[in-house]
Design a protein around this motif. Structure first.
Motif, PDB file in Angstrom:
ATOM      1  N   VAL A  95       0.693  -1.073   0.018  1.00 20.89           N
ATOM      2  CA  VAL A  95       0.076   0.013  -0.020  1.00 20.89           C
ATOM      3  C   VAL A  95       0.673   1.413   0.106  1.00 20.89           C
ATOM      4  CG1 VAL A  95      -1.787   1.236   1.137  1.00 20.89           C
ATOM      5  CG2 VAL A  95      -1.731  -1.230   1.287  1.00 20.89           C
TER       6      VAL A  95
ATOM      7  N   HIS B  17       0.624   4.841   0.628  1.00 23.43           N
ATOM      8  CA  HIS B  17      -0.502   5.647   0.953  1.00 23.43           C
ATOM      9  C   HIS B  17      -0.706   7.261   0.535  1.00 23.43           C
ATOM     10  CE1 HIS B  17      -0.189   2.707   4.372  1.00 23.43           C
ATOM     11  NE2 HIS B  17      -1.703   3.008   4.256  1.00 23.43           N
TER      12      HIS B  17
ATOM     13  N   CYS C 214      -2.406   5.274  -3.540  1.00 19.90           N
ATOM     14  CA  CYS C 214      -3.668   5.828  -2.816  1.00 19.90           C
ATOM     15  C   CYS C 214      -3.668   7.522  -2.791  1.00 19.90           C
ATOM     16  CB  CYS C 214      -3.797   5.624  -1.153  1.00 19.90           C
ATOM     17  SG  CYS C 214      -3.753   3.727  -1.014  1.00 19.90           S
TER      18      CYS C 214
ATOM     19  N   LEU D 273      -7.220  -1.368  -1.951  1.00 16.67           N
ATOM     20  CA  LEU D 273      -7.036  -2.311  -1.203  1.00 16.67           C
ATOM     21  C   LEU D 273      -8.283  -3.293  -0.914  1.00 16.67           C
ATOM     22  CD1 LEU D 273      -5.067  -3.963   0.808  1.00 16.67           C
ATOM     23  CD2 LEU D 273      -5.560  -2.369   2.528  1.00 16.67           C
ATOM     24  N   SER D 274      -9.278  -2.582  -0.482  1.00 19.19           N
ATOM     25  CA  SER D 274     -10.575  -3.298  -0.266  1.00 19.19           C
ATOM     26  C   SER D 274     -11.095  -4.399  -1.272  1.00 19.19           C
ATOM     27  CB  SER D 274     -11.862  -2.272   0.254  1.00 19.19           C
ATOM     28  OG  SER D 274     -11.932  -1.430  -0.759  1.00 19.19           O
TER      29      SER D 274
ATOM     30  N   SER E 275       2.945  -2.410   4.188  1.00 22.72           N
ATOM     31  CA  SER E 275       2.493  -1.183   3.892  1.00 22.72           C
ATOM     32  C   SER E 275       3.865  -0.351   3.585  1.00 22.72           C
ATOM     33  CB  SER E 275       2.074  -0.649   5.256  1.00 22.72           C
ATOM     34  OG  SER E 275       1.640   0.744   5.174  1.00 22.72           O
TER      35      SER E 275
ATOM     36  N   PHE F 158      -0.269   1.005   8.311  1.00 27.09           N
ATOM     37  CA  PHE F 158      -1.599   0.772   7.968  1.00 27.09           C
ATOM     38  C   PHE F 158      -2.845   1.903   8.791  1.00 27.09           C
ATOM     39  CE2 PHE F 158      -0.004  -3.719   7.079  1.00 27.09           C
ATOM     40  CZ  PHE F 158      -0.121  -3.380   5.724  1.00 27.09           C
ATOM     41  N   THR F 159      -3.485   2.445   7.961  1.00 25.93           N
ATOM     42  CA  THR F 159      -4.643   3.340   8.539  1.00 25.93           C
ATOM     43  C   THR F 159      -5.578   2.512   9.421  1.00 25.93           C
ATOM     44  OG1 THR F 159      -6.366   3.195   6.751  1.00 25.93           O
ATOM     45  CG2 THR F 159      -4.618   4.812   6.459  1.00 25.93           C
TER      46      THR F 159
ATOM     47  N   GLU G 228      -7.765   0.559   7.179  1.00 28.80           N
ATOM     48  CA  GLU G 228      -7.094  -0.632   6.398  1.00 28.80           C
ATOM     49  C   GLU G 228      -6.633  -1.630   7.578  1.00 28.80           C
ATOM     50  OE1 GLU G 228      -4.635   2.136   3.470  1.00 28.80           O
ATOM     51  OE2 GLU G 228      -3.440   1.359   5.143  1.00 28.80           O
ATOM     52  N   GLU G 229      -6.505  -1.188   8.805  1.00 30.37           N
ATOM     53  CA  GLU G 229      -6.274  -2.434   9.999  1.00 30.37           C
ATOM     54  C   GLU G 229      -7.599  -2.997  10.183  1.00 30.37           C
ATOM     55  OE1 GLU G 229      -3.913  -3.564  11.342  1.00 30.37           O
ATOM     56  OE2 GLU G 229      -2.457  -2.171  11.449  1.00 30.37           O
TER      57      GLU G 229
END
Lengths: 192, 192
Positions: free
Chosen positions: B7, B9, B57, B113-114, B145, B150-151, B154-155
């Motif tokens: 990821v 960010h 992102c 990510l989702s 990451s 991770f946000t 995201e977590e």
């Protein structure tokens, strides 16, 4: 202290290479920059107990050795261009027989592998060596080659050195350094 | 097949970043470029059984996912600028919901990510995880990451995932990939 030395067989020695073309004009300087990265960088920290020696053998002014000291470098970022800029700066200053500091923690001197080997005993990271996980006591200092094999003359100079392998696949020098440091980290932390 | 997803960010999504400033204008694109390198490169060869997903992102057009397939990439060099040029090209073409090939072996699509997590079960590489050397059977797919954690969102999305650690020190994402692939290489070759 841990030490890594990487031989850059065609790495440019005049400091005139382009930061926009490290592989070409730099003589595969990108390989050496990644070795600086893997030797010195932790996440959000530096390995202050590591020294990284770059042995530059290319034109126009061979040989020179550049030293990055983890304990002293400042403003070094992990991207290739960052270490390349420090290398360029080191190559641009007058170069004598003793290490001279070009920027904090970065040093340059005349001389190549044979001089370095006379000063520091290096083991060799080599895919034909003994599996490092099986070595009871790992040495402190490791020599690697860039994208080219060691020359016959270099092989002769390191004929007596211990050789260790990081794994069953042939890896880039910077990847081999990363794997080796992980093994050392584990031993130092009782993780093995 | 092994898969890594990283990821980014703040990684730029318009393809207008400068190849001369990957950390700044690219939103730490250098981190992702090094992950492409560590995922795909062997010495003088490519890991053709690896896929590397970059989840971008950052502004101006989030989110996009770029896929490098080891089996398909051509003319990719290990330096950061090389993979960055392929990323720039991928970001510059019209981007739809399905992966579209921008250059051989490199693909881009909309989504982050989702969406990726809904398609592929990823374990998480995380220094708080279980030591990967002690895991009897390692999974195929790993999420990491970039330089940021991770946000919280995201977590939450990865709350149920297995977490593995590569060692006692906190490493850059590309270094963690290198260590993990070494462990997999060893198991596949009977070296452990």
């Amino acid at each position: 202290m841990k030490r890594f030395a990487i031989v850059g067989h065609v790495a440019e020695t005049g400091g005139t290479f382009s930061l926009n073309d490290l592989p070409g004009s730099g003589g595969r300087m990108d390989v050496l920059c990644r070795c600086v990265n893997s030797s010195l960088f932790l996440s959000h920290d530096l390995r202050r107990d590591v020294e990284c020696y770059l042995v530059l053998c290319g034109e126009p002014d061979p040989e020179k050795t550049i030293l990055f000291r983890g304990s002293g470098v400042r403003h070094l970022s992990p991207d290739e261009r960052s270490s390349a800029a420090f290398i360029k700066k080191a190559l641009s200053i007058p170069c004598g027989d003793e290490f001279r500091e070009s920027t904090p923690g970065v040093y340059v001197r005349r001389g190549g592998l044979s001089r370095l080997l006379a000063e520091i005993p290096f083991a060799v990271l080599d895919e034909a060596g003994e599996d490092l996980r099986r070595v009871p006591e790992l040495p402190e200092n490791y020599l690697l080659s860039d994208h080219q094999n060691f020359t016959p003359a270099e092989e002769e100079a390191i004929a007596g050195a211990a050789r260790y392998s990081v794994g069953p696949r042939s890896l880039h020098a910077d990847h081999a350094i990363t794997v080796l440091l992980n093994e050392i980290d584990r031993r130092e932390s009782g993780w093995v």
